[in-house]
Design an enzyme around this catalytic site. Structure first.
Site, short mmCIF file in Angstrom:
data_model
loop_
_atom_site.label_atom_id
_atom_site.label_comp_id
_atom_site.label_asym_id
_atom_site.label_seq_id
_atom_site.Cartn_x
_atom_site.Cartn_y
_atom_site.Cartn_z
N ARG A 1 -5.61 14.57 -6.44
CA ARG A 1 -5.82 13.13 -6.53
C ARG A 1 -6.19 12.57 -5.17
O ARG A 1 -6.00 13.20 -4.13
CB ARG A 1 -4.56 12.42 -7.04
N PHE B 1 0.75 15.27 -7.75
CA PHE B 1 1.97 14.61 -8.22
C PHE B 1 2.26 15.07 -9.64
O PHE B 1 1.61 14.66 -10.59
CB PHE B 1 1.85 13.08 -8.17
N ASN C 1 1.33 2.98 -2.00
CA ASN C 1 0.23 3.72 -2.62
C ASN C 1 -0.96 2.79 -2.81
O ASN C 1 -0.85 1.79 -3.53
CB ASN C 1 0.65 4.28 -3.98
N VAL D 1 4.28 11.64 -1.88
CA VAL D 1 4.36 10.85 -0.65
C VAL D 1 5.71 11.09 0.02
O VAL D 1 5.83 11.18 1.24
CB VAL D 1 4.15 9.36 -0.96
N GLN D 2 6.76 11.22 -0.80
CA GLN D 2 8.10 11.43 -0.27
C GLN D 2 8.16 12.68 0.61
O GLN D 2 8.71 12.67 1.71
CB GLN D 2 9.12 11.54 -1.42
N THR E 1 11.08 -24.35 24.67
CA THR E 1 10.21 -23.27 24.20
C THR E 1 8.91 -23.22 24.98
O THR E 1 8.31 -22.15 25.13
CB THR E 1 9.91 -23.41 22.69
N ASP E 2 8.48 -24.36 25.53
CA ASP E 2 7.29 -24.35 26.38
C ASP E 2 7.57 -23.58 27.67
O ASP E 2 6.68 -22.88 28.18
CB ASP E 2 6.85 -25.78 26.70
N HIS F 1 -3.95 2.70 -4.75
CA HIS F 1 -4.40 3.50 -5.89
C HIS F 1 -5.92 3.45 -6.09
O HIS F 1 -6.55 2.40 -5.92
CB HIS F 1 -3.72 3.01 -7.18
#
Length: 302
Positions: A177, A160, A255, A228-229, A58-59, A257
Site C-alpha cells: 500500500r 497492513f 495516516n 505504522v506502529q 509583554t512589550d 490515505h
C-alpha cells in the site's frame, strides 16, 4: 469565594529573523523563528487586586527577545531558549519560571548552477524545528525538542494485515500500500541543572536533531512496514540509541490515505490491487497513531 489557581502570561508570536555574515567568505546564514515566552511567579495580585507593579510588560518581553537574539547565538534553539528563560528568572526576583517555545522555520540554501549560493535560500515546505524550554527556579531546565510538519510518502513497502476482525470490520488486508504521514516527533532531554550545563552540552542538540531527522527518513523509506506502529517504534528506539541524554521519544503519525479508484465500470478497466495506478488522495477521517518510547526500566507517559 474564589482564588487564583494558576497563572502565566507573556508574549506570543514574536517573529525573529537573524542573519550571520561571514566577512571572510561572503557567505550568509539565516535563521527565522517564532517565539513565545510565558512567565510565572508572584503575579497573582495583578489578577486579583489590579496591581500592575508585578507585571513585566509583554512589550518588554518582546524587546528582550530581540536584544537577546542580537547578543547571543540563536542556534541551537535549545540553547537560545535556555539563555532567554534564565534571563527572566534571574532578572526579576518575583518571577520563578519562564516557559519558552521556539518554532524554527526551515530555510535551505539555494543551489545555482549546481553550487550553493552564498546568500539565497528556499523554503522547502511547512516543516519546522520546535523546542519547549522550561526554566524553573530551584529545579533546573527542562527541554523538549521536536520536528513538526515533515510530510513523507512512499508508494510501496508498506503492509497492513492480520489485524483484529469482527462484525465492525470492512477494511481489507493488504500486503502492498501507499504510506504517507505528517511526522510529529519529539524527544525529552533529561533535566539540566542550569544554563551552564546546557551550554556545556550545546553541541549535542544539533547532533540529536540531525540524527532524529535522518533516522526518521531512513527508517520510513527502508522499513518494509508491517504497520505504522511497528515502524515508529523502530524510529524511536534508534533515536534513543543515538542520543544518550534523551529520556523519551514520542511520535504522532496521522495516516494520509490514498485510496484505489475502481474503474472496472468503464469497459472493464483494471485499477485495483496489482493493477492500481490511479488513486484518490483523502483528507479525513484519518488514522492517528501515537507512542512514547523510553529507556528500559523507565515508565513512559502514554
Amino acid at each position: 469565594m474564589s482564588s487564583l489557581a494558576a497563572a502565566r502570561y507573556g508574549k506570543d508570536n514574536v517573529r525573529v529573523y537573524k542573519v550571520h555574515r561571514d566577512e571572510k567568505t561572503g557567505t550568509q546564514t539565516v535563521v527565522e523563528m517564532t517565539v513565545c515566552v510565558l512567565l510565572e511567579g508572584d503575579i497573582e495580585t495583578s489578577y486579583t487586586k489590579a496591581d500592575n507593579s508585578v507585571v513585566v510588560a509583554t512589550d518588554s518581553i518582546k524587546n528582550t527577545i530581540y536584544i537577546t537574539a542580537k547578543q547571543h547565538p540563536v542556534t541551537p534553539p535549545e540553547l537560545f531558549g535556555s539563555i532567554l528563560g534564565t534571563h527572566f528568572v534571574e532578572k526579576y526576583s518575583h518571577i520563578h519560571a519562564a516557559h519558552v517555545n521556539i518554532v524554527t522555520h526551515r530555510w535551505e540554501r539555494m543551489e545555482v548552477d549546481g553550487k550553493p549560493h552564498a546568500h539565497s535560500f528556499v523554503k522547502p515546505g511547512a516543516e519546522t524545528r520546535d523546542v519547549q524550554v522550561d526554566v524553573i527556579e530551584g529545579k533546573g531546565i527542562d527541554i523538549n525538542s521536536s520536528i513538526k510538519g515533515l510530510t513523507v510518502l512512499k508508494s510501496t513497502g508498506s503492509q497492513f494485515w492480520g489485524f483484529l476482525r469482527d462484525e465492525y470490520t470492512t477494511l481489507k488486508e493488504t500486503w502492498d500500500r501507499i504510506l504517507s504521514t505528517d511526522v510529529a516527533a519529539n524527544w525529552q532531554w533529561r533535566r539540566f541543572t542550569g544554563l551552564p550545563e546546557v551550554q556545556a552540552h550545546f553541541e549535542k542538540f544539533n547532533a540529536a536533531y540531525d540524527a532524529a531527522r535522518a533516522i526518521t527518513l531512513k527508517t520510513f523509506a527502508e522499513d518494509n512496514s508491517a504497520s505504522v506502529q511497528a515502524t515508529m517504534y523502530k524510529m524511536a528506539d534508534l533515536i534513543l540509541a543515538a542520543a544518550p541524554l534523551v529520556q523519551t521519544v514520542e511520535y504522532a503519525l496521522p495516516n494520509n490515505h490514498y485510496f484505489e479508484v475502481d474503474l472496472s465500470w468503464h469497459k472493464g478497466l483494471k485499477n485495483t490491487g496489482k493493477d492500481a495506478e490511479v488513486y484518490a488522495p483523502q483528507s479525513n477521517p484519518n488514522g492517528l497513531i501515537k507512542c512514547t518510547v523510553g529507556r528500559a526500566g523507565q515508565k513512559a507517559k502514554l
